[in-house]
Write an enzyme that holds these catalytic residues in place. Sequence first.
Site, PDB file in Angstrom:
ATOM      1  N   CYS A  43       7.515 -54.935 -51.037  1.00 28.30           N
ATOM      2  CA  CYS A  43       7.988 -56.078 -50.257  1.00 28.30           C
ATOM      3  C   CYS A  43       8.817 -55.651 -49.059  1.00 28.30           C
ATOM      4  O   CYS A  43       9.289 -54.527 -48.976  1.00 28.30           O
ATOM      5  CB  CYS A  43       8.902 -56.966 -51.106  1.00 28.30           C
ATOM      6  SG  CYS A  43       8.135 -57.619 -52.568  1.00 28.30           S
ATOM      7  N   GLY A  69       3.953 -55.588 -47.086  1.00 32.73           N
ATOM      8  CA  GLY A  69       3.393 -56.578 -48.004  1.00 32.73           C
ATOM      9  C   GLY A  69       2.520 -57.542 -47.246  1.00 32.73           C
ATOM     10  O   GLY A  69       2.944 -58.088 -46.231  1.00 32.73           O
ATOM     11  N   ASN A 143      13.526 -57.050 -52.316  1.00 29.12           N
ATOM     12  CA  ASN A 143      12.560 -55.954 -52.285  1.00 29.12           C
ATOM     13  C   ASN A 143      12.942 -54.996 -53.397  1.00 29.12           C
ATOM     14  O   ASN A 143      14.103 -54.599 -53.495  1.00 29.12           O
ATOM     15  CB  ASN A 143      12.639 -55.243 -50.932  1.00 29.12           C
ATOM     16  CG  ASN A 143      11.838 -53.951 -50.915  1.00 29.12           C
ATOM     17  OD1 ASN A 143      10.802 -53.845 -51.555  1.00 29.12           O
ATOM     18  ND2 ASN A 143      12.317 -52.958 -50.181  1.00 29.12           N
ATOM     19  N   GLY A 144      11.972 -54.630 -54.235  1.00 29.41           N
ATOM     20  CA  GLY A 144      12.269 -53.653 -55.279  1.00 29.41           C
ATOM     21  C   GLY A 144      11.724 -54.096 -56.616  1.00 29.41           C
ATOM     22  O   GLY A 144      10.803 -54.914 -56.692  1.00 29.41           O
ATOM     23  N   CYS A 278      14.367 -43.736 -51.970  1.00 25.92           N
ATOM     24  CA  CYS A 278      12.982 -43.357 -52.298  1.00 25.92           C
ATOM     25  C   CYS A 278      12.443 -42.380 -51.254  1.00 25.92           C
ATOM     26  O   CYS A 278      12.332 -42.711 -50.075  1.00 25.92           O
ATOM     27  CB  CYS A 278      12.133 -44.625 -52.311  1.00 25.92           C
ATOM     28  SG  CYS A 278      10.363 -44.336 -52.339  1.00 25.92           S
ATOM     29  N   TYR A 284       5.554 -41.836 -46.559  1.00 26.11           N
ATOM     30  CA  TYR A 284       4.390 -42.702 -46.416  1.00 26.11           C
ATOM     31  C   TYR A 284       4.678 -44.164 -46.091  1.00 26.11           C
ATOM     32  O   TYR A 284       4.027 -44.752 -45.235  1.00 26.11           O
ATOM     33  CB  TYR A 284       3.585 -42.610 -47.732  1.00 26.11           C
ATOM     34  CG  TYR A 284       2.448 -43.569 -47.857  1.00 26.11           C
ATOM     35  CD1 TYR A 284       1.436 -43.608 -46.901  1.00 26.11           C
ATOM     36  CD2 TYR A 284       2.362 -44.450 -48.937  1.00 26.11           C
ATOM     37  CE1 TYR A 284       0.377 -44.497 -47.016  1.00 26.11           C
ATOM     38  CE2 TYR A 284       1.315 -45.336 -49.067  1.00 26.11           C
ATOM     39  CZ  TYR A 284       0.327 -45.358 -48.102  1.00 26.11           C
ATOM     40  OH  TYR A 284      -0.699 -46.234 -48.212  1.00 26.11           O
ATOM     41  N   SER A 325      -0.448 -42.710 -41.449  1.00 29.44           N
ATOM     42  CA  SER A 325       0.816 -42.128 -41.888  1.00 29.44           C
ATOM     43  C   SER A 325       0.888 -40.621 -41.726  1.00 29.44           C
ATOM     44  O   SER A 325       1.972 -40.051 -41.709  1.00 29.44           O
ATOM     45  CB  SER A 325       1.081 -42.507 -43.346  1.00 29.44           C
ATOM     46  OG  SER A 325      -0.005 -42.079 -44.120  1.00 29.44           O
ATOM     47  N   ASP A 387      -2.780 -35.032 -45.209  1.00 34.96           N
ATOM     48  CA  ASP A 387      -2.623 -36.375 -45.788  1.00 34.96           C
ATOM     49  C   ASP A 387      -1.257 -36.434 -46.474  1.00 34.96           C
ATOM     50  O   ASP A 387      -0.607 -35.408 -46.676  1.00 34.96           O
ATOM     51  CB  ASP A 387      -3.761 -36.675 -46.774  1.00 34.96           C
ATOM     52  CG  ASP A 387      -3.989 -38.174 -46.948  1.00 34.96           C
ATOM     53  OD1 ASP A 387      -3.200 -38.983 -46.400  1.00 34.96           O
ATOM     54  OD2 ASP A 387      -4.953 -38.544 -47.646  1.00 34.96           O
ATOM     55  N   ASP A 388      -0.817 -37.667 -46.820  1.00 38.06           N
ATOM     56  CA  ASP A 388       0.540 -37.810 -47.330  1.00 38.06           C
ATOM     57  C   ASP A 388       0.648 -37.620 -48.839  1.00 38.06           C
ATOM     58  O   ASP A 388       1.701 -37.242 -49.342  1.00 38.06           O
ATOM     59  CB  ASP A 388       1.127 -39.175 -46.933  1.00 38.06           C
ATOM     60  CG  ASP A 388       0.159 -40.279 -47.215  1.00 38.06           C
ATOM     61  OD1 ASP A 388      -0.067 -40.575 -48.400  1.00 38.06           O
ATOM     62  OD2 ASP A 388      -0.403 -40.843 -46.264  1.00 38.06           O
ATOM     63  N   CYS A 424       5.917 -44.893 -60.696  1.00 41.84           N
ATOM     64  CA  CYS A 424       7.173 -45.414 -60.144  1.00 41.84           C
ATOM     65  C   CYS A 424       7.530 -46.711 -60.871  1.00 41.84           C
ATOM     66  O   CYS A 424       6.660 -47.540 -61.109  1.00 41.84           O
ATOM     67  CB  CYS A 424       6.993 -45.697 -58.652  1.00 41.84           C
ATOM     68  SG  CYS A 424       8.469 -46.444 -57.914  1.00 41.84           S
ATOM     69  N   CYS A 479      15.469 -40.183 -54.401  1.00 39.57           N
ATOM     70  CA  CYS A 479      14.680 -40.295 -55.623  1.00 39.57           C
ATOM     71  C   CYS A 479      13.427 -39.470 -55.402  1.00 39.57           C
ATOM     72  O   CYS A 479      12.743 -39.613 -54.385  1.00 39.57           O
ATOM     73  CB  CYS A 479      14.310 -41.749 -55.908  1.00 39.57           C
ATOM     74  SG  CYS A 479      13.225 -41.891 -57.349  1.00 39.57           S
ATOM     75  N   CYS A 482       8.741 -39.462 -58.890  1.00 38.98           N
ATOM     76  CA  CYS A 482       7.283 -39.379 -59.039  1.00 38.98           C
ATOM     77  C   CYS A 482       6.789 -37.940 -58.936  1.00 38.98           C
ATOM     78  O   CYS A 482       5.658 -37.645 -59.284  1.00 38.98           O
ATOM     79  CB  CYS A 482       6.566 -40.308 -58.064  1.00 38.98           C
ATOM     80  SG  CYS A 482       7.225 -40.291 -56.422  1.00 38.98           S
TER      81      CYS A 482
HETATM   82 FE1  SF4 Z   1       9.971 -43.660 -54.508  1.00 36.59          FE
HETATM   83 FE2  SF4 Z   1       8.695 -42.107 -56.254  1.00 36.59          FE
HETATM   84 FE3  SF4 Z   1      11.243 -42.806 -56.694  1.00 36.59          FE
HETATM   85 FE4  SF4 Z   1       9.314 -44.640 -56.848  1.00 36.59          FE
HETATM   86  S1  SF4 Z   1       9.589 -42.860 -58.213  1.00 36.59           S
HETATM   87  S2  SF4 Z   1      11.286 -44.881 -55.852  1.00 36.59           S
HETATM   88  S3  SF4 Z   1       7.868 -43.942 -55.253  1.00 36.59           S
HETATM   89  S4  SF4 Z   1      10.413 -41.524 -55.014  1.00 36.59           S
END
Ligand code: SF4
Length: 504
Positions: A43, A69, A143-144, A278, A284, A325, A387-388, A424, A479, A482
Amino acid sequence: MEGRDPVSDEVRKALSAQPLWTGEYFNEGTDDREWFDKLREECGVFGVWNHPEASSLCYYGLHALQHRGQESAGICTSHEREFQYHRGMGLVKEVFDQARLDQLPGSAAIAHVRYSTAGESKLANAQPLVFKYRDGDLGIATNGNIVNAPEIRKELEAGGSIFQTTSDTEVVAHLVARSKAPTLVEAVKESLAKLNGAFAFLFMTNDKLIAALDPHGLRPFVIGKLGDAWVFSSETCAFDAVGAEYLRDVRPGELLVFDEHGVTEDRFVEEGQQRAICSMEYIYFARPDSDIDSVNIHSARKRMGKRLAMESFVDADVVTGVPDSSISAAIGFAEQTGIPYELGLIKNRYTGRTFIQPSQELREQGVKMKLSAVRKVVEGKRVLMIDDSIVRGTTSRRIVNLLREAGAVEVHVRITSPPFQNPCFYGIDTPTRGELIASSKSVEEIRQLINADSLHFLSKDGLLDSIGRGDAAMSRGFCTACFDNKYPTLSEEKLQTLTGCGGC
Ligand code: SF4
C-alpha cells in the site's frame, strides 16, 4: 533538502517523468502475474493537514504512489467537522475525476492506494476506512501488515465486536473504540502499543490528524511542508509531485498529532528500538526518485550495481537491466566496468488493462505483451543482465530465454539482492518458503534452472554498504529477514506458528 543524496534536479525530474515504475507490471491481467513473478508492495498512504485543496493534493500524491498499489484508491476529507470520502476499485485515474474531487472539500485529508495482502481484494477493504466512534468520525489509512491482527481480532470478537471487513485496519479501529483511555490520542497510543508488525498509520478525526510509525520503522513514512500545510507520504516522490518540501522521516515508534494548536510530537512506545527499514524498498519497491532516510533510491541502486561488478565481474559486450527497477543498477555496473550500458530489454508501457490474453499456444509461439528483447542490441553479444531479485525463478528463466531467442550468445545474470529465501510478514506479498526457489536450491542449481551462463547474488554486506549504513546518530538499520530469517519483531515461537517450522 539537507542530507539527501546528491541527485541533480534534472535527474530527479527525468526520473519522476517516467511512467509508473515497478507496480505497472501488475494487475493487468493474469498474463502479468504469470510473466512477472515478482514481489508486490502492499500500500501507499498520503495525507494533508491545513490546505484548502487537500483532496486535489491527495489525488496527485496518490498518483505518484500508484506503484505501491493498483487494486483500489480512496480519499477521505474533513470539512467543517464533517467527513466526505470516496473509494473505488482500480487505478487512481479510474477512481477519481474532477467531479469526484469537487465532492471532497476540506483542508484535511487522508488517502490510500492498495494492493491487498491481508484481507481479500474487495471494495469493503479499500481504504481509508471510516468509522463512527463515541466522539465523532474516525478515518484510517495504513501501509504495512499487523502480524498479531488475527489474535487481536479473535479476542475482540469474543468480547462482542462485529467486523465489517477482513482488513487489519478495522482491528485497530475496534481497539481504539473499546479503549477506556480519556482521549482519542491516548486511545490510539494504547492501541498501537498492542500491535506487532510493520505499519505507517494516518488517523483523521473531525479536528485532528495523527501520523504514526511502527516501533522498528519497517515501512517508509515521511513528513513535508507545503506553505502552511503539512503533508505525509509513504515516499518522497509524492512530495516532488505536489511541490512540497521534504522535512524528515517519521521516527520509529513516533506519533505526531496535528490540530488547531499546531503539531505535538509524541511516542506510543519508549525510544530505543533499532530502526529496521525494509531493505527491499531500496532494492525494488520504492521509486528511484524517492529518498528513504535521506538516501536516494536511484543512487543506492547504482551503488548496488557497482558493488556487484566488484563482487562478481565477468567480461561481457553489453550490460542491460530488467526494466524498470534494475536500470539504475545496470548503469552502475556499466560505470564500474566500462562495459557499455544498453537498452537490451524494453517494456511495453501502453498495454494498459489487457482483458484479451494470448492463449497458451500463442504464447508458446512467442506472443509477448509485456517485455521484448532488442535484437539489434543483443544479437551476437555476451549480455550481462541485472535484475533485482529471483522469487520462483520462472520470470528470470523467461527473460534469459528472451535474450537468447534474440541472438545473445551468452547471458550472465547478476542480482542486486541476496537470495530471497524467507517469506515476508510485514506487508509484502511473497509466496510461501517452499515456493521461493532460493530456499531449497543452490546458486548453481538456480543458474541451471534459469538457463544462465553465470549467476551471482549481491552479498548482504554489499547490499547494506550500497544503501549506506549511516552513522550511529542516524541509527539507520534494516530488515533483511527475507534473506537471513532474522525478523525484527518475531520470536522463534511466533515464527514457528507463522511458517509451520522454525525457519529451518
Ligand atoms: Fe522487507 Fe524482506 Fe523485511 Fe519483508 S522481510 S520487510 S520484504 S526486508
